[in-house]
Design an enzyme around this catalytic site. Structure first.
Site, PDB file in Angstrom:
ATOM      1  N   SER A   7       0.823  -1.208   0.000  1.00 23.80           N
ATOM      2  CA  SER A   7       0.000   0.000   0.000  1.00 23.80           C
ATOM      3  C   SER A   7       0.853   1.252   0.000  1.00 23.80           C
ATOM      4  CB  SER A   7      -0.860   0.030   1.270  1.00 23.80           C
ATOM      5  OG  SER A   7      -1.632  -1.119   1.382  1.00 23.80           O
ATOM      6  N   HIS A  11      -0.987  -2.789  -6.939  1.00 26.72           N
ATOM      7  CA  HIS A  11      -1.760  -2.505  -5.730  1.00 26.72           C
ATOM      8  C   HIS A  11      -3.257  -2.687  -6.008  1.00 26.72           C
ATOM      9  CE1 HIS A  11      -3.050   0.720  -2.572  1.00 26.72           C
ATOM     10  NE2 HIS A  11      -3.116  -0.497  -2.080  1.00 26.72           N
ATOM     11  N   GLU A  58      -3.599   0.029  -8.854  1.00 24.27           N
ATOM     12  CA  GLU A  58      -2.574   1.061  -8.973  1.00 24.27           C
ATOM     13  C   GLU A  58      -1.275   0.342  -9.357  1.00 24.27           C
ATOM     14  OE1 GLU A  58      -2.146   3.002  -5.165  1.00 24.27           O
ATOM     15  OE2 GLU A  58      -1.866   4.953  -6.058  1.00 24.27           O
ATOM     16  N   ASN A 111      -3.239   5.795  -1.157  1.00 25.87           N
ATOM     17  CA  ASN A 111      -3.114   5.955   0.295  1.00 25.87           C
ATOM     18  C   ASN A 111      -2.533   7.298   0.715  1.00 25.87           C
ATOM     19  OD1 ASN A 111      -4.252   3.567   1.564  1.00 25.87           O
ATOM     20  ND2 ASN A 111      -2.814   2.514   0.214  1.00 25.87           N
TER      21      ASN A 111
HETATM   22  N1  LIG Z   1      -6.139  -4.699   3.832  1.00 24.22           N
HETATM   23  C1  LIG Z   1      -6.355  -3.895   2.799  1.00 24.22           C
HETATM   24  O1  LIG Z   1      -7.453  -3.328   2.627  1.00 24.22           O
HETATM   25  C2  LIG Z   1      -5.261  -3.671   1.779  1.00 24.22           C
HETATM   26  C3  LIG Z   1      -5.590  -3.044   0.572  1.00 24.22           C
HETATM   27  C4  LIG Z   1      -4.595  -2.908  -0.412  1.00 24.22           C
HETATM   28  C5  LIG Z   1      -3.303  -3.356  -0.163  1.00 24.22           C
HETATM   29  N2  LIG Z   1      -3.016  -3.951   1.043  1.00 24.22           N
HETATM   30  C6  LIG Z   1      -1.644  -4.446   1.237  1.00 24.22           C
HETATM   31  O2  LIG Z   1      -1.639  -5.842   0.999  1.00 24.22           O
HETATM   32  C7  LIG Z   1      -0.645  -6.486   1.818  1.00 24.22           C
HETATM   33  C8  LIG Z   1      -1.300  -7.559   2.656  1.00 24.22           C
HETATM   34  O3  LIG Z   1      -2.267  -6.944   3.488  1.00 24.22           O
HETATM   35  P1  LIG Z   1      -3.447  -7.795   4.147  1.00 24.22           P
HETATM   36  O4  LIG Z   1      -4.455  -6.816   4.635  1.00 24.22           O
HETATM   37  O5  LIG Z   1      -3.848  -8.905   3.237  1.00 24.22           O
HETATM   38  O6  LIG Z   1      -2.663  -8.406   5.421  1.00 24.22           O
HETATM   39  P2  LIG Z   1      -3.081  -9.629   6.339  1.00 24.22           P
HETATM   40  O7  LIG Z   1      -2.478  -9.372   7.656  1.00 24.22           O
HETATM   41  O8  LIG Z   1      -4.553  -9.888   6.248  1.00 24.22           O
HETATM   42  O9  LIG Z   1      -2.355 -10.890   5.639  1.00 24.22           O
HETATM   43  C9  LIG Z   1      -0.966 -11.005   5.506  1.00 24.22           C
HETATM   44  C10 LIG Z   1      -0.647 -12.491   5.375  1.00 24.22           C
HETATM   45  O10 LIG Z   1       0.738 -12.624   5.022  1.00 24.22           O
HETATM   46  C11 LIG Z   1       1.242 -13.756   5.720  1.00 24.22           C
HETATM   47  N3  LIG Z   1       2.687 -13.600   5.804  1.00 24.22           N
HETATM   48  C12 LIG Z   1       3.376 -12.708   6.557  1.00 24.22           C
HETATM   49  N4  LIG Z   1       4.701 -12.866   6.336  1.00 24.22           N
HETATM   50  C13 LIG Z   1       4.842 -13.865   5.425  1.00 24.22           C
HETATM   51  C14 LIG Z   1       5.941 -14.475   4.801  1.00 24.22           C
HETATM   52  N5  LIG Z   1       7.192 -14.065   5.068  1.00 24.22           N
HETATM   53  N6  LIG Z   1       5.713 -15.465   3.911  1.00 24.22           N
HETATM   54  C15 LIG Z   1       4.467 -15.880   3.642  1.00 24.22           C
HETATM   55  N7  LIG Z   1       3.361 -15.333   4.214  1.00 24.22           N
HETATM   56  C16 LIG Z   1       3.552 -14.341   5.100  1.00 24.22           C
HETATM   57  C17 LIG Z   1       0.535 -13.743   7.062  1.00 24.22           C
HETATM   58  O11 LIG Z   1       0.545 -15.030   7.640  1.00 24.22           O
HETATM   59  C18 LIG Z   1      -0.870 -13.283   6.644  1.00 24.22           C
HETATM   60  O12 LIG Z   1      -1.718 -14.396   6.365  1.00 24.22           O
HETATM   61  C19 LIG Z   1       0.023  -5.362   2.625  1.00 24.22           C
HETATM   62  O13 LIG Z   1       1.172  -4.937   1.956  1.00 24.22           O
HETATM   63  C20 LIG Z   1      -1.057  -4.269   2.624  1.00 24.22           C
HETATM   64  O14 LIG Z   1      -0.535  -2.993   2.798  1.00 24.22           O
HETATM   65  C21 LIG Z   1      -3.967  -4.128   2.007  1.00 24.22           C
END
Ligand SMILES: NC(=O)c1ccc[n+]([C@@H]2O[C@H](COP(=O)([O-])OP(=O)(O)OC[C@H]3O[C@@H](n4cnc5c(N)ncnc54)[C@H](O)[C@@H]3O)[C@@H](O)[C@H]2O)c1
Length: 282
Positions: A119, A140, A152, A190
């Site tokens: 993000s 993104h 994005e 963001n």
């Molecule tokens: N939540 C949102 O609305 C949103 C929107 C757009 C982008 N993002 C981005 O997407 C990414 C993920 O966010 P999310 O909300 O899905 O997070 P989340 O916490 O729901 O999920 C992250 C997952 O990654 C896994 N993980 C962590 N380290 C790891 C590794 N080294 N190897 C394998 N798996 C690993 C964790 O076990 C977890 O299941 C982030 O970079 C976030 O900024 C989030």
């Protein structure tokens, strides 16, 4: 080179949605997460989401079954050795992401594009953790991925025009609309969204209004489909805090300082929808 197999790293909120749209669009998908329970949850979410599409007549039952048949899951990153494209969607933490990019660089074939769903974190920094910075870019997706059409696309300092062209075409194949952004903290989405969410949290902290009042003002007064605090709960308060920290550190302007109430809620494990408690209860 034709892209047939796609690796997704991280099966949380975003990873499962990204895996679903690739599988629905005909790609063979390998979804990896280090936590086995996350993989189980992701499978459940994908099945539920596909079932809703079938219920609404937007997908046939055979197409749903075919999409599920194209999806495989696991906890071993080595299973991504023969994929043609990667989307990383692990936690919003630069050290964890650079470690995964270095590992992916060693595992995958040299021509493969490694993209991040980050993000806010610098794509240039992630690219520098690999030997192929020209093939590292930001992809993104928005939450919930199966419904939101924007992607994005972030061009790092060293990302090649060819890589951007491939990612743009891929977005179109997925039925998404790509918009290009430069590699500055928070990119476009963001940089604009998080200060609004942060200000809404300050308004709660200062007693300007209840979460319900603040969300109602933004919904009925500004015609937003969802209030900023409902949205923050949906995104995950830990993710919001991580993004604000990147904006604050990267841009140096105190206006991005994360609200102390947001920090306190995250410290308490009140992460929003995913933890059952945030500005609202779930
Ligand atoms: N939540 C949102 O609305 C949103 C929107 C757009 C982008 N993002 C981005 O997407 C990414 C993920 O966010 P999310 O909300 O899905 O997070 P989340 O916490 O729901 O999920 C992250 C997952 O990654 C896994 N993980 C962590 N380290 C790891 C590794 N080294 N190897 C394998 N798996 C690993 C964790 O076990 C977890 O299941 C982030 O970079 C976030 O900024 C989030």
């Amino acid at each position: 080179m034709q892209i047939k197999r796609v690796g997704i790293v991280g099966a949380g909120t975003m990873g499962n949605g990204i895996a679903q749209v690739f599988a629905q669009s005909g790609f063979e998908v390998r979804l990896c997460d280090q936590v086995p329970a996350a993989i189980e949850r992701a499978r459940g979410s994908i099945e539920k989401s596909l079932a809703k599409f079938v219920e609404k007549g937007k997908l046939t039952a055979p197409d749903r079954d075919a999409a599920l048949g194209r999806l495989s899951t696991g906890s071993d990153l080595d299973t991504l050795a023969d994929v043609d494209y990667v989307v990383e969607a692990i936690a919003e933490a630069v050290d964890a992401k650079t470690a995964v990019f270095t590992r992916l660089d060693a595992i995958t074939q040299p021509h493969v594009i490694l993209s991040s769903n980050t993000s806010s974190i610098s794509i240039t920094v992630l690219g520098a953790a690999t030997s192929r910075p020209d093939r590292v870019l930001g992809m993104h997706f928005m939450n919930p991925v199966p419904l939101m059409t924007l992607v994005e696309l972030i061009r790092g300092q060293a990302t090649s025009p060819e890589s951007m062209t491939i990612a743009t075409a891929l977005c179109t194949t997925l039925g998404k609309t790509p918009v290009e952004a430069a590699d500055y903290p928070g990119f476009i989405a963001n940089r604009i969204l998080m200060p609004m969410i942060n200000e809404a949290v300050y308004a709660v902290m200062e007693g300007v209004g209840t979460p319900e009042a603040i969300d109602t003002v933004m919904k009925l007064g500004m015609n937003h489909p969802m209030g900023p605090l409902t949205l923050a709960d949906f995104i995950g308060l830990d993710v919001c805090l991580a993004i604000l920290n990147v904006l604050h550190d990267g841009l140096g302007d105190p206006k991005y300082r994360p609200c102390p109430l947001l920090r306190r809620m995250v410290a308490a494990g009140h992460l929003g929808r995913k933890s059952g408690r945030g500005f609202y209860g779930y």
